[in-house]
Design an enzyme around this catalytic site. Sequence first.
Site, PDB file in Angstrom:
ATOM      1  N   HIS A   7      -3.501   6.278   0.001  1.00  0.00           N
ATOM      2  CA  HIS A   7      -2.249   6.719  -0.626  1.00  0.00           C
ATOM      3  C   HIS A   7      -2.061   6.086  -1.995  1.00  0.00           C
ATOM      4  CE1 HIS A   7      -0.918   3.104   1.709  1.00  0.00           C
ATOM      5  NE2 HIS A   7      -0.199   2.853   0.641  1.00  0.00           N
ATOM      6  N   HIS A  79       1.207   0.776  -6.373  1.00  0.00           N
ATOM      7  CA  HIS A  79      -0.144   0.375  -5.933  1.00  0.00           C
ATOM      8  C   HIS A  79      -0.951   1.574  -5.460  1.00  0.00           C
ATOM      9  CE1 HIS A  79       2.088  -0.037  -2.013  1.00  0.00           C
ATOM     10  NE2 HIS A  79       0.973   0.444  -1.514  1.00  0.00           N
ATOM     11  N   GLU A 130      -4.138  -2.147  -2.445  1.00  0.00           N
ATOM     12  CA  GLU A 130      -3.985  -2.371  -1.010  1.00  0.00           C
ATOM     13  C   GLU A 130      -5.260  -1.894  -0.337  1.00  0.00           C
ATOM     14  OE1 GLU A 130      -0.852   0.015   0.737  1.00  0.00           O
ATOM     15  OE2 GLU A 130      -0.826  -1.166   2.584  1.00  0.00           O
TER      16      GLU A 130
END
Length: 134
Positions: A7, A79, A130
């Site tokens: 994502h 992020h 991440e």
Amino acid sequence: MLGRLNHVAIAVPNLAKATRVYRDVLSASVSAPLTLPEHGVTVVFVELPNTKIELLEPLGEDSPIAAFLTKNPSGGMHHLCYEVDDIAAARDQLVKEGARVLGDGKPKIGAHGKPVLFLHPKDFCGTLVELEQA
Ligand code: CO
């Protein structure tokens, strides 16, 4: 090491407003809000054919995205999340390469119920990264 883009996360000051933008203006499929007290955010998932967008709103006093929103009051890209096959092995290899893992370096359970880690943006081209166990 890197697998799929899981994502892209966008920090927003007002989740209801951001939800309306994605659902009503962009006609995307949008989830109900999910509160994640351990991560200090409320999140809405926007489902796209090849990936997801996470809309993040601060939750609580010491939300990790509060400072970002002070600097970017109308919101902004926060992020990128990449999938890895083995998050512990990926972390160990990155630490050996000199990369900094945020927090205590132990994976936490993320928004999708899988272990995640965050890597210091200064070590990754100015982007907070991440990693999520695939
Ligand atoms: Co994320």
